[in-house]
Scaffold this active site. Structure first.
Site, PDB file in Angstrom:
ATOM      1  N   LYS A 282       0.845  -1.196   0.000  1.00 30.20           N
ATOM      2  CA  LYS A 282       0.000   0.000   0.000  1.00 30.20           C
ATOM      3  C   LYS A 282       0.885   1.253   0.000  1.00 30.20           C
ATOM      4  O   LYS A 282       0.690   2.161  -0.774  1.00 30.20           O
ATOM      5  CB  LYS A 282      -0.919  -0.031   1.225  1.00 30.20           C
ATOM      6  CG  LYS A 282      -1.852   1.138   1.307  1.00 30.20           C
ATOM      7  CD  LYS A 282      -2.809   0.991   2.480  1.00 30.20           C
ATOM      8  CE  LYS A 282      -3.577   2.295   2.691  1.00 30.20           C
ATOM      9  NZ  LYS A 282      -4.505   2.224   3.811  1.00 30.20           N
TER      10      LYS A 282
ATOM     11  N   GLU B 130      10.483  -4.764   4.508  1.00 33.53           N
ATOM     12  CA  GLU B 130      10.545  -6.177   4.105  1.00 33.53           C
ATOM     13  C   GLU B 130      10.261  -6.322   2.612  1.00 33.53           C
ATOM     14  O   GLU B 130      10.977  -6.997   1.874  1.00 33.53           O
ATOM     15  CB  GLU B 130       9.511  -7.011   4.877  1.00 33.53           C
ATOM     16  CG  GLU B 130       9.789  -7.182   6.358  1.00 33.53           C
ATOM     17  CD  GLU B 130       9.113  -6.123   7.206  1.00 33.53           C
ATOM     18  OE1 GLU B 130       8.873  -5.001   6.705  1.00 33.53           O
ATOM     19  OE2 GLU B 130       8.848  -6.410   8.394  1.00 33.53           O
TER      20      GLU B 130
ATOM     21  N   GLY C 167      -4.960  -1.821   4.885  1.00 39.61           N
ATOM     22  CA  GLY C 167      -4.140  -2.937   4.401  1.00 39.61           C
ATOM     23  C   GLY C 167      -4.804  -4.288   4.644  1.00 39.61           C
ATOM     24  O   GLY C 167      -4.892  -5.132   3.744  1.00 39.61           O
ATOM     25  N   ARG C 168      -5.300  -4.498   5.862  1.00 37.95           N
ATOM     26  CA  ARG C 168      -5.871  -5.821   6.186  1.00 37.95           C
ATOM     27  C   ARG C 168      -7.279  -5.994   5.643  1.00 37.95           C
ATOM     28  O   ARG C 168      -7.904  -7.027   5.859  1.00 37.95           O
ATOM     29  CB  ARG C 168      -5.832  -6.044   7.700  1.00 37.95           C
ATOM     30  CG  ARG C 168      -6.470  -4.943   8.519  1.00 37.95           C
ATOM     31  CD  ARG C 168      -6.122  -5.082  10.000  1.00 37.95           C
ATOM     32  NE  ARG C 168      -6.582  -3.953  10.799  1.00 37.95           N
ATOM     33  CZ  ARG C 168      -5.921  -2.821  10.978  1.00 37.95           C
ATOM     34  NH1 ARG C 168      -4.759  -2.649  10.360  1.00 37.95           N
ATOM     35  NH2 ARG C 168      -6.396  -1.859  11.727  1.00 37.95           N
TER      36      ARG C 168
ATOM     37  N   GLU D 216      -4.843  -6.845  14.714  1.00 37.69           N
ATOM     38  CA  GLU D 216      -4.326  -5.527  14.322  1.00 37.69           C
ATOM     39  C   GLU D 216      -5.464  -4.494  14.374  1.00 37.69           C
ATOM     40  O   GLU D 216      -5.232  -3.313  14.555  1.00 37.69           O
ATOM     41  CB  GLU D 216      -3.689  -5.590  12.926  1.00 37.69           C
ATOM     42  CG  GLU D 216      -2.700  -4.456  12.671  1.00 37.69           C
ATOM     43  CD  GLU D 216      -1.923  -4.592  11.366  1.00 37.69           C
ATOM     44  OE1 GLU D 216      -2.519  -4.412  10.293  1.00 37.69           O
ATOM     45  OE2 GLU D 216      -0.713  -4.876  11.413  1.00 37.69           O
TER      46      GLU D 216
ATOM     47  N   HIS E  47      -5.089 -33.491  17.307  1.00 34.69           N
ATOM     48  CA  HIS E  47      -3.958 -34.298  17.758  1.00 34.69           C
ATOM     49  C   HIS E  47      -2.836 -33.418  18.283  1.00 34.69           C
ATOM     50  O   HIS E  47      -1.691 -33.858  18.374  1.00 34.69           O
ATOM     51  CB  HIS E  47      -3.486 -35.194  16.612  1.00 34.69           C
ATOM     52  CG  HIS E  47      -4.576 -36.127  16.165  1.00 34.69           C
ATOM     53  ND1 HIS E  47      -4.804 -37.347  16.757  1.00 34.69           N
ATOM     54  CD2 HIS E  47      -5.553 -35.971  15.237  1.00 34.69           C
ATOM     55  CE1 HIS E  47      -5.853 -37.915  16.182  1.00 34.69           C
ATOM     56  NE2 HIS E  47      -6.335 -37.101  15.261  1.00 34.69           N
TER      57      HIS E  47
ATOM     58  N   LYS F 267       9.247  -1.088  14.339  1.00 40.07           N
ATOM     59  CA  LYS F 267       9.827  -0.749  13.024  1.00 40.07           C
ATOM     60  C   LYS F 267      10.918   0.305  13.181  1.00 40.07           C
ATOM     61  O   LYS F 267      12.000   0.190  12.609  1.00 40.07           O
ATOM     62  CB  LYS F 267       8.745  -0.152  12.108  1.00 40.07           C
ATOM     63  CG  LYS F 267       7.808  -1.136  11.464  1.00 40.07           C
ATOM     64  CD  LYS F 267       6.966  -0.388  10.422  1.00 40.07           C
ATOM     65  CE  LYS F 267       5.674  -1.079  10.110  1.00 40.07           C
ATOM     66  NZ  LYS F 267       4.770  -0.310   9.266  1.00 40.07           N
TER      67      LYS F 267
HETATM   68  O1  F6P Z   1       2.179  -4.302   9.921  1.00 43.57           O
HETATM   69  C1  F6P Z   1       1.786  -3.015   9.643  1.00 43.57           C
HETATM   70  C2  F6P Z   1       1.282  -2.849   8.267  1.00 43.57           C
HETATM   71  O2  F6P Z   1       1.170  -1.471   8.058  1.00 43.57           O
HETATM   72  C3  F6P Z   1      -0.040  -3.562   8.002  1.00 43.57           C
HETATM   73  O3  F6P Z   1      -1.131  -2.884   8.482  1.00 43.57           O
HETATM   74  C4  F6P Z   1       0.007  -3.678   6.521  1.00 43.57           C
HETATM   75  O4  F6P Z   1      -0.933  -4.590   6.053  1.00 43.57           O
HETATM   76  C5  F6P Z   1       1.427  -4.117   6.329  1.00 43.57           C
HETATM   77  O5  F6P Z   1       2.163  -3.373   7.279  1.00 43.57           O
HETATM   78  C6  F6P Z   1       1.995  -3.916   4.954  1.00 43.57           C
HETATM   79  O6  F6P Z   1       1.963  -2.576   4.556  1.00 43.57           O
HETATM   80  P1  F6P Z   1       2.153  -2.158   3.050  1.00 43.57           P
HETATM   81  O7  F6P Z   1       1.050  -2.760   2.259  1.00 43.57           O
HETATM   82  O8  F6P Z   1       2.122  -0.663   3.048  1.00 43.57           O
HETATM   83  O9  F6P Z   1       3.481  -2.683   2.589  1.00 43.57           O
END
Ligand code: F6P
Length: 551
Positions: free
Chosen positions: A211, A217, A272-273, A358, A389, A517
């Site tokens: 987003k 990452e 995002g979620r 979240e 199990h 972060k």
């Molecule tokens: O973990 C925090 C967060 O901002 C989530 O809410 C989001 O889904 C994720 O990181 C990834 O963010 P982006 O889509 O901006 O890379």
């Protein structure tokens, strides 16, 4: 706030009435409630948008439901729901509308954000996603050597990974036979390296989903994937056939080197979620096709209509949410188990962890005051029958009360009907066993019948007693299809919304992920040889060890 504090309830008539009612029925036994009311299943069973929710195995009576609904009304649930659908800025800490529901609206509807109808843009992106997916599936979109795409690698994390990863796994029976879907989220290079070892550059399509297009990452994995692609013999121009982006940040996407034609946009009013209905769902569209993706949106839309229109007492997300509040806020239940009896839904617990935790893992109210009730429980789970199990022992005989959501498709998507019968039998049996338990008298009778002498039997009785009275919901769908998956996920989204309203938290921000972060960025600099920062002794010791092993 001390995270272990058990909070008092807000002093409002509905909370107080529920607290008093809880004291009255806390000891009531589900076994007896079923015995006393032969209509209990019909009374506490809801059908909506193709899903069935049996909530009769909960520690409730009609009075409980009445009190919970009074709480929902006291909290202004209907007005809050209408405000969300209408595009109000209900995400108050980020001053944003919350309109993932608009993403699944059919053509012809109108939804305004700040006076502007967002539907033309939503439908335009939906069409581009569908067109692109069809081109790749048909083999018309080829890689730089002219070969069709065989492998799709989605690089994203959190909401830019969990939704499409969960849905592609869930819908594998509907997936394109030529396409293999891969998901890389972790900055641990092990995950990317394993995927890259399985694919070839000329037939691989990378989707960089973020987003913000700033998530460390995702940016790290995307840069390594691009370097790997170029090292395999492709040129810079070839990137256009192999890298597409899904983002709200066009400038960053361009900076990364992905052309505007290869970018699928979405908007800040999509959390995002809550984004798998937007272009973030591109992997799903590629895998199950335009029609499948749109069926998933339609299924979610059917649940949206139900949530928006059904009276609260017959409203599935409302009832599911209120039951969660009942256990969390009144029984202090610390966790919620999700047990899909469908291997294809194996990623659903992980998906719901982000969706629920979240969203509602908060301890201040919308206006910044400490909350007066416990909020989101820990959400966890594994598919049945595997969980039986592993951790079901604790569900049956452990010291905690852990409500369980059993989720099952009635029809299998494979040709092994005997397996499915057994799977469903286990699903139904577990909810019954949790509910009825086994008394000492029953254990004694069972051991006597097996021929065990009375003394030996007596020593075993405490170990073999099941307390029972352990609550669960059972959610059934006719089969696991794009449509039913959409309906199911929308159900949980609205459940989360309702709980946010009851607990008075903003379900749409996530400030709690920021601190880690920020510190990680500083420590990454130190591990790369930058000057040592000021830290506590533990952090310094760990950094020293990491630096030594890295050098
Ligand atoms: O973990 C925090 C967060 O901002 C989530 O809410 C989001 O889904 C994720 O990181 C990834 O963010 P982006 O889509 O901006 O890379």
């Amino acid at each position: 706030m001390n995270p272990t504090t058990v909070l008092t309830h807000p002093v409002t008539p509905a909370w107080q009435a529920l607290a008093a009612h809880h004291a009255d029925i806390a000891e009531a036994q589900l076994r007896d409630l079923f015995k006393d009311d032969p209509q209990r299943f019909e009374r506490f069973c809801l059908r909506a948008a193709g899903l069935t929710l049996d909530y009769s195995k909960n520690r409730i009576t009609t009075d409980t439901v009445g009190h919970l609904l009074a709480l929902a009304r006291e909290r202004g649930l209907e007005a809050a729901r209408d405000a969300m659908f209408a595009g109000a800025h209900i995400n108050n800490t980020e001053d944003r509308a919350v309109l993932h529901t608009a993403l699944r609206n059919p053509a012809g509807s109108r939804v305004e954000v700040d006076g502007e109808d967002v539907m033309p843009a939503v439908l335009a992106v939906r069409k581009r996603v569908g067109d692109f997916a069809e081109a790749v599936r048909d083999g018309k979109w080829t890689g730089y050597t002219g070969e069709a795409v065989t492998d799709v690698v989605n690089i994203g994390i959190g909401g830019s990974d969990l939704g499409p990863a969960m849905a592609c796994e869930a819908l594998a029976a509907h997936g394109h036979p030529r396409l293999r879907m891969h998901f890389v989220s972790n900055v641990d290079g092990d995950q990317l390296a394993r995927v890259l070892a399985k694919v070839v550059p000329a037939r691989t399509l990378f989707i960089i989903a973020s987003k913000t297009f700033t998530t460390i990452e995702t940016m790290t994995n995307a840069a390594s994937a691009r370097a790997w692609f170029l090292a395999g013999g492709a040129s810079e121009q070839d990137i256009a056939r192999h890298f597409v982006a899904v983002s709200t940040n066009a400038a960053r996407v361009a900076e990364f080197g992905i052309a505007a034609d290869n970018m699928f946009g979405f908007w800040d009013w999509v959390g995002g979620r809550y984004s798998m209905w937007s272009a973030v769902g591109l992997p799903v569209a590629l895998y199950v096709g335009r029609e499948g993706f749109e069926a998933m949106l339609d299924g979610a839309h059917a649940m949206d209509r139900h949530f928006a229109e059904a009276p609260l007492e017959a409203n599935m997300p409302v009832i599911l949410a209120l039951l969660g509040v009942w256990y969390r806020s009144f029984f202090n239940a610390g966790s919620q188990c999700i047990a899909p009896y469908a291997q294809a839904l194996s990623r659903m617990p992980a998906y719901l962890q982000q969706l629920e935790m979240e969203s509602n893992g908060k301890s201040v109210t919308r206006d910044g005051q400490p909350v007066a009730s416990l909020t989101c429980p820990v959400v966890w789970g594994e598919p049945g029958t595997n969980g039986q199990h592993a951790f079901f022992q604790l569900l049956h005989q452990g010291t905690d009360l852990i409500p369980v959501d059993f989720i099952a498709p009635l029809k299998a998507s494979h040709g092994l009907p005997d397996h499915h019968r057994l799977l469903l039998a286990n699903c139904i049996a577990q909810s019954k066993a949790l509910m009825v338990g086994k008394t000492a008298a029953e254990v004694r009778a069972e051991l006597a019948a097996s021929g065990m002498d009375a003394d030996a039997a007596q020593a075993l009785v405490p170990h073999r007693v099941f307390p029972g009275n352990r609550p669960s919901n059972t959610l059934l769908m006719p089969e696991l299809s794009p449509r039913t998956l959409g309906t199911l996920i929308a159900l949980y989204e609205h459940k989360v919304f309702v709980q946010g309203v009851i607990w008075d938290v903003n379900s749409f921000d996530q400030w709690g992920v920021e601190l880690g972060k920020q510190i990680a960025t500083r420590i990454a600099g130190e591990l790369a040889g930058g000057p040592a920062g000021e830290h506590d002794a533990s952090t310094l010791g760990l950094i020293a060890m990491a630096r030594t092993s890295a050098s």
